[in-house]
Design an enzyme around this catalytic site. Structure first.
Site, PDB file in Angstrom:
ATOM      1  CG  ASP A 206      -1.832   1.204   1.223  1.00 29.92           C
ATOM      2  OD1 ASP A 206      -1.415   2.293   0.748  1.00 29.92           O
ATOM      3  OD2 ASP A 206      -2.980   1.068   1.659  1.00 29.92           O
ATOM      4  CG  HIS A 207       1.389   4.380  -3.082  1.00 29.51           C
ATOM      5  ND1 HIS A 207       0.126   4.084  -3.515  1.00 29.51           N
ATOM      6  CD2 HIS A 207       1.490   5.727  -3.137  1.00 29.51           C
ATOM      7  CE1 HIS A 207      -0.501   5.207  -3.823  1.00 29.51           C
ATOM      8  NE2 HIS A 207       0.299   6.226  -3.611  1.00 29.51           N
ATOM      9  CG  HIS A 269      -4.337   4.529  -0.581  1.00 30.76           C
ATOM     10  ND1 HIS A 269      -3.377   3.554  -0.596  1.00 30.76           N
ATOM     11  CD2 HIS A 269      -4.564   4.837  -1.885  1.00 30.76           C
ATOM     12  CE1 HIS A 269      -3.025   3.290  -1.856  1.00 30.76           C
ATOM     13  NE2 HIS A 269      -3.740   4.054  -2.660  1.00 30.76           N
TER      14      HIS A 269
END
Ligand code: BG6
Length: 523
Positions: A206-207, A269
């Site tokens: 999950d960047h 996010h």
């Protein structure tokens, strides 16, 4: 001991406490990117690896092998990557000498991911008599559609490149989102991957977790006693989490038609940010302790029944408008989007966390495309003081204290409190105390992917999503989708591009006398 002049800066540096002092040095390894012709490789992965190399954070020996179907040579792939790097590098211009040295470690393996002989070819490329570690330690980066995760893992396993539980050295799988499209499909994916690799070998990206400011949420909460003791239902009135984007869906209409804002942003996010903001202190900074607490938090989110979805969730879709002075077509007019699409480009949701700390405190989350500003913020709004003293002069205009964590851009933290306006009359108005990353630490902000790739190479899973995290997050999202089933968007759910979302979103906060606080541009 060497004496040093104690300037203010060096004193602050001396006071810096390195929590990762015990972190494993990254040993020699190979990085194999599947789906190497895609956008992600050119925009994010290669620029991140180049910067790690430039900053001498890559292992002394490493190799990057791109695996994809298109016909290319090592040299033609390097040339392509170089052109992309000129465009996407966070530092410009690209340093020619550094690039040449880096690119000497970059290779291309042409092959179809369903084709067993292609993996034998890969194995030959991986064999390196001069440095056995490059063949033993391997990071397999799956920048492919999720439908291919199981295939790649299986083929790697059969080719003897991926052993469950590692063997000699280590092998890890890094997988990109979307990780499934609901709980059932995510469980299937998890089962496919864990047939060939242990959960500890699977690194789900999950960047947002690679962003400095998101990592800072835990540091900020648990290293400052002044805030943590207010971080509960006694002091906090409500919390707002906004991740707004100025851009529309652009060329990703086909993906977005399947995903929508809820799956694209909230499932991952926003729920990750929420988990970090609201979780209990972990027993240690070990990956499993932190992930245990995040899972506990996700499990304490009150499940939304279909009738609660109607009152606690608002979706929206943009129609044509003006963003940043430019005309933006409506979502339904975007390429690869159905002209009568009901897909949401905006979601706002009110969640409750049924645990001791947060009982009764609403958490408002929202995200959308084509909003007036691209910014991510967490706003902790504290309870108001009893207004007895200032009621006559201020009435309900006395602003409650708020702490805002600005995650991006203009990263920083600000505290809003009230102060007396200088002068002979008694006037009180909100003022702001602000910390900015830029002025405190300078402009160096590594890209999320740099940190994530480094952590994956060193085997630290803290910034990656565990199986039970992903599945719990899907459970929350699935319940919302169930509430929307068969219900087309209503007029109140459309918003003009360039505005802060549909009017219906205001109704989530209005009954409790609150309003969204929109992120502001910071000069
Ligand atoms: C991605 C979504 O995960 O995050 C995109 O698929 C979104 O739709 C992007 O634009 C936002 O990331 P960032 O880092 O630009 O805030």
């Amino acid at each position: 001991m060497v004496a040093s002049v104690n300037t203010a800066d060096s004193f602050d540096d001396l006071m810096a406490c390195h929590l990762d002092a015990g972190r494993k040095a990254v040993g020699p390894c190979s990085i194999v990117i599947f789906g190497a012709s895609g956008d992600l490789t050119a925009r994010k992965l290669i620029p991140a690896l180049y910067h790690l190399f430039k900053e001498k954070q890559m292992p002394v020996a490493f190799r990057v092998i791109g695996f994809a179907r298109r016909e290319k040579t090592d040299d033609s792939w390097r040339a392509e990557l170089r052109t992309a790097l000129d465009q996407f590098s966070r530092t410009k211009p690209v340093d020619d000498a550094v690039w040449r040295e880096f690119a000497a470690n970059v290779m291309y393996c042409m092959g179809d991911i369903t084709d067993a002989p292609a993996y034998q070819k890969l194995e030959v490329m991986l064999d390196s008599p001069g440095n056995l570690a490059l063949r033993k330690n391997m990071l397999f980066y799956l920048a492919t559609p999720p439908s291919q995760f199981g295939e790649v893992a299986g083929q790697l396993h059969h080719a003897g490149l991926l052993r469950r539980g590692n063997g000699e050295g280590w092998q890890r799988l890094v997988v990109e989102k979307p990780f499934g499209h609901n709980l059932a499909s995510a469980s299937v994916l998890n089962n496919e991957l864990t047939r060939f690799a242990h959960e500890q070998q699977v690194f789900r990206i999950d960047h947002y977790l690679g962003k400095e400011t998101v990592q800072n949420i835990l540091m900020f909460r648990f290293s400052n006693s002044i805030f943590e003791r207010l971080w509960n239902r006694e002091s906090v009135d409500h919390v707002q989490i906004t991740v707004s984007e100025k851009m529309g869906v652009g060329g990703r209409g086909d993906y977005y038609e399947e995903a929508g804002a809820l799956r694209d942003m909230v499932q991952n996010h926003l729920l990750q940010i929420l988990a970090l903001v609201a979780m209990e202190p972990p027993v240690s900074l070990e990956a499993e302790s932190i992930r245990d607490e995040k899972v506990k938090l996700l499990k304490s989110i009150r499940p939304l029944k279909p009738d609660a979805v109607a009152t606690q969730v608002v979706r929206g879709q943009y129609f044509a408008g003006v963003v940043n002075g430019l005309t933006q077509p409506g979502y339904r007019q975007e390429p690869k989007v159905q002209p009568d699409s009901n897909v949401e480009t905006f979601v706002a949701v009110k969640l409750f966390i049924d645990n001791w700390r947060w009982s009764g405190v609403p958490f408002f989350l929202r995200t959308g495309k084509c909003l007036p500003l691209g910014a991510s913020e967490v706003r902790i709004q504290f309870r108001p003081t009893p207004h007895v003293l200032f009621a006559a002069a201020c009435g309900n205009k006395l602003d409650p204290n708020a702490l805002t964590l600005r995650l991006q851009p203009n990263e920083g933290i600000s505290m809003r409190f009230n102060g007396k306006v200088p002068g002979t009359s008694v006037a009180v108005r909100p003022v702001r105390m602000h910390f900015s990353y830029d002025s405190e630490f300078g402009a160096y902000t590594p890209e999320a992917y740099e940190r994530l790739l480094l952590e994956a190479m060193s085997g630290d899973a803290t910034l990656f999503i565990r199986r039970d995290e992903v599945e719990n997050a899907w459970q929350i999202v699935d319940a919302i989708r169930k509430g929307w089933e068969g219900k087309p968007l209503t007029n109140r759910e459309f918003y003009a591009a360039g505005t802060w979302g549909p009017v219906a979103a205001d109704d989530l906060l209005a009954p409790s006398g609150h309003a969204w606080r929109d992120p502001q541009p910071i000069k």
